[in-house]
Design a protein around this motif. Structure first.
Motif, PDB file in Angstrom:
ATOM      1  N   SER A 188     -20.804 -35.848  22.147  1.00 65.40           N
ATOM      2  CA  SER A 188     -20.422 -35.088  21.125  1.00 65.40           C
ATOM      3  C   SER A 188     -19.484 -35.663  20.165  1.00 65.40           C
ATOM      4  CB  SER A 188     -20.301 -33.632  21.255  1.00 65.40           C
ATOM      5  OG  SER A 188     -20.502 -32.842  19.944  1.00 65.40           O
ATOM      6  N   SER A 236     -24.851 -36.468  18.478  1.00 68.80           N
ATOM      7  CA  SER A 236     -24.701 -36.913  19.935  1.00 68.80           C
ATOM      8  C   SER A 236     -25.054 -38.429  19.790  1.00 68.80           C
ATOM      9  CB  SER A 236     -25.989 -35.962  20.580  1.00 68.80           C
ATOM     10  OG  SER A 236     -25.851 -36.534  22.007  1.00 68.80           O
ATOM     11  N   LYS A 277     -29.374 -34.991  17.052  1.00 71.92           N
ATOM     12  CA  LYS A 277     -29.603 -34.842  18.432  1.00 71.92           C
ATOM     13  C   LYS A 277     -30.807 -35.789  18.832  1.00 71.92           C
ATOM     14  CE  LYS A 277     -27.959 -30.257  19.429  1.00 71.92           C
ATOM     15  NZ  LYS A 277     -28.309 -29.034  19.720  1.00 71.92           N
TER      16      LYS A 277
END
Length: 526
Positions: free
Chosen positions: A372, A409, A520
């Motif tokens: 992250s 991410s 993501k």
């Protein structure tokens, strides 16, 4: 040091008591006693003992004042007893009380004045000692120090601010004589030996400040802005020029006082970090050369490996293609043999594809795990890595941060390498075009619910029409010493994570490159 010893030292520093005043006081006391006792003059003659106290104050200490006051009081009482001891009346008693009261009040005032004088002498002595210690530290330290008078400059800047000016750099661009006028308002009060060694005797001489900041005066204007904004400390790196013409990189520090009246003694320090920065630059250049050599070696090794590995399946495809043609040339064609040749060709083609995929996998090692990443932190850390290059090129970076940008991410090193490449390209583009304004703007945004973006815009010449279509093509470059792989690798890196990279011209001028990133990604490797 106790206050008592300090007071005594202050008294001793006066060089002794004034004997003449003492003798006059004694003579006058005798005269007053004689007149008060042995003459028929009616009145508060004893009040004249106040004059004796005033004279004695010039020749004695506080203890001496009390002794003399007691003696004068005793003489007053003695005279009263000798002249009115048997026939005292209200008038004579009142004169006695007035004389004693005047003597007491005068003594208290003189003691208070003496205490204040001695305290002032002690404070002055302590100030002299403090000044001597400060001057010793100032002169002997190996840090280059100046004392400068900024009072006239501050007064002028307050007048400028009162006229509505808040941005000094904008004001300086519209007033070409502003910088020279401001420099003329600063006076050098003192400089230590280290300052003279760093910049030379002319730049450190007492008097008007000599221009020492290198062309552009950006750091000087930053100092002026700090004074106008009421900042207490200014610290930054700056380039200065010594009397002999040598350019030096220094760490500049100025402590501004809270009291405006104290701007006549502002301490300015400079630490020469030229050698350190040169070492860091040499290290960075060596690392860059090592990286380039490593990349070249990697490309060569990959090329040799691919040539070796692909030679066999490609050769097999050629042989099978020739065999297929021969089976087709038969009359009638042997379709079963043709089919077998086609199947072998498919098999060998798949094998070649597998070889390419495995080689590509070397560029995206499996140990690069997703994490992250905050875009703001990524930008800040990249700015720290690029600090030396930005300073060397005189480039200013403005960061426009959008609120509520979620973390992404991704692999941090990959994003950092892409951002570094874009910043480096922007700096080089402005270098080659000799852009008058060298500004890079970095802006974050969230174009939709699944993506975030980082845009890098420069003030260079932009992208020409003949380059746009080939901008991300491998081995295409507009640089004399470029390899043409930077933007291609950047786009490939982002696309491997589900992102993309686009480049175009901004409508206000300059080029703008936008990194679009999946918040993501569904897969670790595309």
């Amino acid at each position: 040091m106790s206050i008592v010893s300090t007071l005594l030292r202050a008294r001793d520093a006066e060089g002794g008591h004034n004997v003449a005043f003492g003798l006059i006081a004694v003579a006058l006391a005798a005269a007053v006693f004689y007149v008060d006792t042995y003459t028929d003059i009616e009145g508060a003659i004893a009040v004249l003992y106040v004059v004796i106290m005033l004279l004695a104050a010039q020749a004695t200490t506080r203890v001496g004042l009390f002794v003399i006051a007691a003696a004068c009081a005793a003489l007053t009482l003695l005279s009263y007893a000798m002249t009115h001891g048997d026939d005292a009346d209200l008038q004579s008693t009142t004169r006695l009380i007035v004389a004693l009261a005047a003597l007491f009040v005068t003594t208290m005032l003189l003691v208070k004045t003496e205490t204040a004088r001695l305290t002032l002498l002690a404070i002055n002595s302590a100030l002299k000692e403090s000044e001597a210690r400060y001057r010793s530290i100032f002169d002997r330290t190996r840090v280059a120090l100046w004392e400068r008078d900024y009072s006239k400059l501050r007064s002028y800047l307050m007048d400028v601010r009162a006229q509505g000016v808040t941005d000094i750099k904008t004001h300086a661009r519209t007033n070409p004589t502003f910088v020279d006028h401001c420099i003329g308002l600063i006076k050098v009060v003192a400089a230590n030996e280290a300052a003279r060694e760093m910049l030379g005797p002319e730049s450190s001489a007492v008097g008007s400040l000599r221009r020492s900041f290198i062309t552009g005066q950006e750091r000087f204007l930053d100092v002026v802005q700090a004074i106008m904004d009421g900042e207490r400390v200014f610290e930054d790196m700056a380039e200065v020029r010594a009397d002999n013409g040598e350019d030096k990189l220094v760490l500049l520090s100025i402590a501004f006082p809270e009291d405006p009246a104290a701007f006549n003694r502002v301490v300015v320090s400079m630490v020469d970090i030229t050698q350190r920065e040169m070492a860091l630059k040499a290290l960075a250049e060596a690392q860059a050369e090592l990286t380039m050599a490593s990349r070249a070696a990697t490309v060569g090794a990959m090329s040799a490996s691919l040539a070796h590995e692909l030679n066999q399946p490609l050769g097999a495809i050629v042989v099978n293609s020739q065999t297929l043609l021969r089976w087709l040339d038969r009359d009638p064609p042997d379709l079963a043999a043709v089919r077998r040749s086609a199947e072998r060709m498919i098999r060998d083609s798949q094998r070649a594809s597998d070889i390419i995929q495995n080689t590509r996998g070397l560029l995206s090692p499996s140990n690069n795990k997703l994490e992250s990443i905050s875009l703001d932190r990524l930008i800040d850390e990249t700015m720290a890595l690029m600090e030396h290059e930005l300073q060397r090129s005189g480039t200013t970076v403005h960061i426009e941060r959008k609120a509520h940008i979620p973390p992404v991410s991704a692999v941090k090193i990959e994003l950092q390498q892409v951002l570094i490449n874009l910043l480096t390209n922007a700096i080089q583009a402005m270098d080659e075009a000799r852009s008058p304004q060298r500004i890079i703007r970095i802006a974050t945004a969230r174009p939709d619910i699944d993506h975030v973006s980082i845009a890098v815009r420069d003030t260079g010449p932009g992208i020409t029409d003949d380059v746009k279509d080939k901008l991300f093509a491998p081995f295409f470059t507009t640089k004399a010493a470029g390899m043409g792989m930077g933007l291609s690798i950047c786009r490939t890196t982002l696309e491997a994570r589900g992102g993309k990279l686009d480049g175009t011209n901004h409508h206000d001028g300059g080029a703008i490159f936008e990194m679009s990133l999946l918040i993501k990604p569904e897969v670790e490797h595309a």
